[in-house]
Scaffold this motif. Structure first.
Motif, PDB file in Angstrom:
ATOM      1  N   PHE A 194       0.838  -1.195   0.000  1.00 27.42           N
ATOM      2  CA  PHE A 194       0.000   0.000   0.000  1.00 27.42           C
ATOM      3  C   PHE A 194       0.878   1.251   0.000  1.00 27.42           C
ATOM      4  O   PHE A 194       1.801   1.379   0.809  1.00 27.42           O
ATOM      5  CB  PHE A 194      -0.935   0.020   1.206  1.00 27.42           C
ATOM      6  CG  PHE A 194      -2.065  -0.970   1.105  1.00 27.42           C
ATOM      7  CD1 PHE A 194      -3.095  -0.774   0.203  1.00 27.42           C
ATOM      8  CD2 PHE A 194      -2.089  -2.099   1.906  1.00 27.42           C
ATOM      9  CE1 PHE A 194      -4.128  -1.684   0.102  1.00 27.42           C
ATOM     10  CE2 PHE A 194      -3.120  -3.012   1.813  1.00 27.42           C
ATOM     11  CZ  PHE A 194      -4.139  -2.802   0.904  1.00 27.42           C
ATOM     12  N   THR A 195       0.575   2.154  -0.898  1.00 23.43           N
ATOM     13  CA  THR A 195       1.200   3.473  -0.897  1.00 23.43           C
ATOM     14  C   THR A 195       0.304   4.510  -0.238  1.00 23.43           C
ATOM     15  O   THR A 195       0.799   5.505   0.295  1.00 23.43           O
ATOM     16  CB  THR A 195       1.506   3.908  -2.339  1.00 23.43           C
ATOM     17  OG1 THR A 195       0.289   3.895  -3.119  1.00 23.43           O
ATOM     18  CG2 THR A 195       2.504   2.948  -2.977  1.00 23.43           C
TER      19      THR A 195
ATOM     20  N   ARG B  15      -2.973   4.411   2.459  1.00 24.47           N
ATOM     21  CA  ARG B  15      -3.894   3.626   3.288  1.00 24.47           C
ATOM     22  C   ARG B  15      -5.026   4.517   3.787  1.00 24.47           C
ATOM     23  O   ARG B  15      -4.810   5.699   4.087  1.00 24.47           O
ATOM     24  CB  ARG B  15      -3.175   3.028   4.497  1.00 24.47           C
ATOM     25  CG  ARG B  15      -2.229   1.884   4.173  1.00 24.47           C
ATOM     26  CD  ARG B  15      -1.554   1.396   5.440  1.00 24.47           C
ATOM     27  NE  ARG B  15      -0.693   0.245   5.203  1.00 24.47           N
ATOM     28  CZ  ARG B  15      -1.083  -1.017   5.311  1.00 24.47           C
ATOM     29  NH1 ARG B  15      -2.340  -1.272   5.670  1.00 24.47           N
ATOM     30  NH2 ARG B  15      -0.253  -2.001   5.078  1.00 24.47           N
TER      31      ARG B  15
ATOM     32  N   ALA C 283      -1.965   1.156  -4.131  1.00 21.39           N
ATOM     33  CA  ALA C 283      -0.910   0.171  -3.892  1.00 21.39           C
ATOM     34  C   ALA C 283      -0.101  -0.004  -5.168  1.00 21.39           C
ATOM     35  O   ALA C 283      -0.546   0.342  -6.268  1.00 21.39           O
ATOM     36  CB  ALA C 283      -1.495  -1.162  -3.445  1.00 21.39           C
TER      37      ALA C 283
ATOM     38  N   ALA D 120      -5.649  -5.259  -2.254  1.00 19.69           N
ATOM     39  CA  ALA D 120      -4.788  -5.126  -3.427  1.00 19.69           C
ATOM     40  C   ALA D 120      -4.308  -6.515  -3.817  1.00 19.69           C
ATOM     41  O   ALA D 120      -3.704  -7.224  -3.000  1.00 19.69           O
ATOM     42  CB  ALA D 120      -3.609  -4.211  -3.130  1.00 19.69           C
TER      43      ALA D 120
END
Length: 774
Positions: free
Chosen positions: A374-375, A377, A396, A442
């Motif tokens: 995850f980039t 959240r 993500a 994801a």
């Protein structure tokens, strides 16, 4: 034996140990006389020398084998002649006999057995069945089975015309792969122009490409499935029809047994870096595979290095235990706790079952890929009012790029939520049902990762309470629960209960409701009947209305005969009114401790005010007349009532706040035509407020006695009505003042005009005196 005669034994005859003759791969035609002669090669042989020798007879015993057999299925018309012939050879010569359904066939008037041939002069319906030819000798027995199918002629009517009746339905059958499967199906009908149709699942067998070349429908309606494959297994349905009404049907299952075989092994298998990975062996088998193993061959790790080799799981059950984090799963797959470079290489899979294996799979190359990460959240919690828009971000990355999906935990069916181009969750408009936990997942080819967030929808009625438990006590029950989300407003609770009579006098029972003091999550319900089942439910309410009832819990209070003696110091209860009880450890012995929540020492808080009762609505020419009964339980004198109204399932509004406590009826005039109303009452006594009464419904659809919507100032809320009246008054005063100011200004302007007219012209005015020169 003369040399030319050896041509009969190419590659099967040779001399051993001097003059011994050896014959390999004996055949039945090798039987006969053999002569051994001795010839001297160092001298001339005369004809007399060829007269000596020894003769030996070779007898070759051979098990029976068939030279001629009838077909596996023979179709014949009724009253036609039938002949089935079996010829067999062997040493000794086998004897050929016939059996029908494991019973010997005896010659008779219409059936003859002679020299291995079974003959029937005139076939009948009763002649149908299985006939087995046995060729037997002391060397063994061989058999061959033929199924005779009889196509019946159209018989004279024995019953009225109608659809067919299935007299021989198909039966479940189990065969080995490549064997034939036979499903019987025979029907009778009048008229007898029968047509049989067979289906696998819901498709006609002749419309399935994998079946149409190997399937036959025989004359009696039976189905012959030749050289079965694993895909042939399933449900088969026979449907006979003569064109009259709906045809009947009968079904049976075909089971195909076959060795374990690999289905599709991909050229590449991707494992996530640093995460748990699985190298699977995709296969099918019937019966299911009992063992699968993978052979691992590894390429060199680098230049000049020898290939590394992983232990083969098939060679030793504990071979994989030599590698930390490696194991074999229940389905035979290799499970790797942490994907790293040790897993790289080529793998082959070989599945087994009790029938063996169909062979090894193609190799698959294991590669490492980046799992999703995850980039962005979502936050842990989001609070938003109902009807507005809520956007929750989630993003993500990975190799290959992952796909983002959203799902509400515990939801059933399709959600109305949407996902925008940035993979964010869009809830617009936000509704009460979207309250709860949402998960963002994801996923790519190697792994899936999930994160969760909680969405709190404000401005709604309460959610249902959960984990309702009932602790049976002496002529009482202690009910506890966990509150649901309050919708953003303070919520109150009420406990509803009703007895379950063994022989109820009417179809339903009246539910009794008890208010719960603010902040409490437990209620002691007293004065219950012993050995009587009660149903309990909890209802939550806030200023916007009531939430759904909780699940119904059934419990039976204990009678005095089954009540243990209370321990010293246990609190005593008067049994006169329902009260809130927080259980203490003194009441715990003998009861499940999980149903008694831990709380401070026991206190008893009485319920002082119950809701108004029996609210009813009657339509009159002047409006709707509401009547009710005062609360059944009030500790102090009633202060009054408040009447609440809700129109067309909207929010509850207070219509009248100051109904005297001595009144038991009120008239509501000026309702809107063609509308739906709900009314309820709330009682006041000192500082206590009761729960709402029962709700009554009023519909003004089609009634002419009520005015239109433009004539209803009475239904406006008081603050709004006061604002409207004040605005009208202010506007009226402003108009009056404006009019008066305009009149005054007009009068002044008229006075100035008149004065100018009375004054002389400027040319006739006396000249002003000039100041003297200096």
């Amino acid at each position: 034996m003369p040399t030319p005669s050896l041509r009969r034994f190419p590659g099967r005859v040779r001399l051993e140990e001097g003059a011994s003759l050896r014959l390999d791969l004996l055949r039945a035609e090798d039987q006969g006389w053999y002569e051994c002669r001795v010839l001297f090669l160092d001298r001339h042989s005369s004809d007399a020398d060829f007269q000596n020798g020894t003769w030996i007879h070779l007898t070759v015993n051979a098990p029976p084998t068939f030279l001629e057999t009838p077909p596996a299925f023979v179709e014949v018309r009724d009253q036609a002649a039938l002949s089935l012939t079996c010829r067999a050879v062997g040493n000794p010569q086998p004897v050929v006999t016939w059996k029908r359904s494991d019973l010997p066939v005896q010659s008779g008037a219409t059936l003859q057995v002679r020299n291995g041939t079974l003959s029937i002069a005139a076939v009948e319906r009763a002649s149908a069945g299985t006939y087995t030819c046995h060729a037997s000798s002391k060397e063994g027995t061989v058999t061959h089975t033929t199924r005779v199918l009889v196509q019946a002629l159209t018989a004279p009517p024995t019953r009225a015309p109608g659809p067919p009746i299935i007299v021989v339905p198909p039966q479940n059958v189990t065969v080995n792969i490549s064997q034939d499967a036979f499903l019987a199906c025979q029907a009778e009908a009048y008229p007898g122009n029968l047509t049989y149709t067979w289906f696998q699942g819901g498709s006609n067998v002749f419309h399935l490409s994998h079946l149409q070349a190997r399937v036959r429908v025989l004359v009696d309606g039976s189905l012959l499935l030749q050289r079965t494959t694993p895909d042939d297994a399933g449900k088969y349905t026979c449907t006979p029809s003569n064109g009259l009404w709906k045809p009947p049907s009968a079904s049976a299952f075909v089971t195909v047994l076959y060795p374990a075989q690999v289905t599709t092994m991909l050229p590449e298998t991707h494992l996530p870096k640093g995460m748990r990975g699985v190298i699977r062996c995709p296969c099918r088998a019937n019966p299911p595979p009992a063992l699968r193993h993978l052979d691992q061959g590894w390429a060199p790790a680098g230049a000049g290095q020898a290939p590394s080799q992983i232990p083969n799981p098939s060679s030793s059950p504990s071979a994989l235990s030599q590698l930390p984090g490696w194991s074999v799963g229940p389905d035979g797959s290799i499970v790797i706790a942490t994907g790293n470079d040790d897993a790289l290489g080529l793998y082959r899979c070989t599945p087994y079952n009790s029938y063996g294996t169909a062979g090894q799979s193609r190799p698959t190359r294991v590669l490492l890929k980046d799992p999703p990460a995850f980039t962005v959240r979502p936050k842990e919690e989001y609070f938003q009012e109902v009807g507005r828009e809520l956007v929750i971000p989630c993003a993500a990355h990975g190799d290959p790029p992952p796909t983002i999906t959203w799902v509400k935990v515990g939801s059933v069916g399709k959600s109305s939520a949407q996902v925008d181009g940035n993979s964010s969750l869009v809830l617009h408009p936000l509704v009460k049902e979207q309250h709860g936990v949402w998960e963002c997942t994801a996923t790519n080819q190697v792994a899936s990762v999930t994160t969760a967030t909680s969405v709190h929808v404000l401005g709604t009625s309460p959610h249902a309470v959960t984990n309702v438990s009932v602790l049976p006590l002496l002529l009482a029950a202690n009910i506890s629960w966990e509150p649901g989300f309050d919708g953003g407003y303070f919520q109150r609770f009420s406990v509803w209960y009703t007895p379950l009579a063994r022989n109820p006098p009417r179809a339903h029972h009246d539910w009794v409701s008890l208010s719960v003091p603010a902040g409490a999550q437990h209620l002691l319900v007293e004065n219950l009947q012993p050995d009587t089942s009660y149903q309990f439910s909890v209802l939550a309410q806030n200023k916007l209305g009531s939430g759904p009832f909780s699940q119904i819990v059934t419990s039976v209070p204990r009678g005095e005969w089954s009540s243990p003696k209370p321990p010293p110091g246990a609190p005593k209860h008067s049994g006169r009114s329902p009260s809130l009880l927080v259980p203490t450890s003194a009441l715990s012995p003998g009861f499940p401790v999980t149903t008694v929540p831990p709380e401070p020492p026991a206190i008893t808080v009485h319920v002082f005010l119950s809701p108004p009762r029996a609210l009813t609505a009657n339509e009159t020419v002047r409006g709707v007349l509401l009547r009710w009964d005062p609360p059944a339980r009030a500790s102090v004198a009633l202060s009054g009532y408040a009447l609440e109204l809700r129109q067309d399932k909207g929010g509850w509004e207070v219509l009248e706040r100051s109904i005297p406590g001595t009144d038991t009826q009120v008239l509501v005039p000026g309702l809107i035509k063609d509308a739906f109303y709900e009314f309820r009452l709330v009682a006041f006594a000192g500082s206590y407020i009761s729960d709402p009464s029962n709700t009554v419904n009023v519909s003004t659809a089609g009634m002419e006695v009520y005015p239109s919507r433009t004539q209803l100032p009475e239904l406006l809320p008081q603050p709004l009505l006061a604002g409207v009246v004040g605005g009208i008054c202010f506007l009226s005063v402003a108009v009056i003042f404006s009019t008066m100011a305009a009149c005054i200004m007009n009068r002044r302007r008229a006075a100035r005009v008149r004065k100018r007219r009375r004054d002389p012209p400027l040319v006739f005015s006396p000249s002003k005196k000039l100041p003297p020169p200096q």
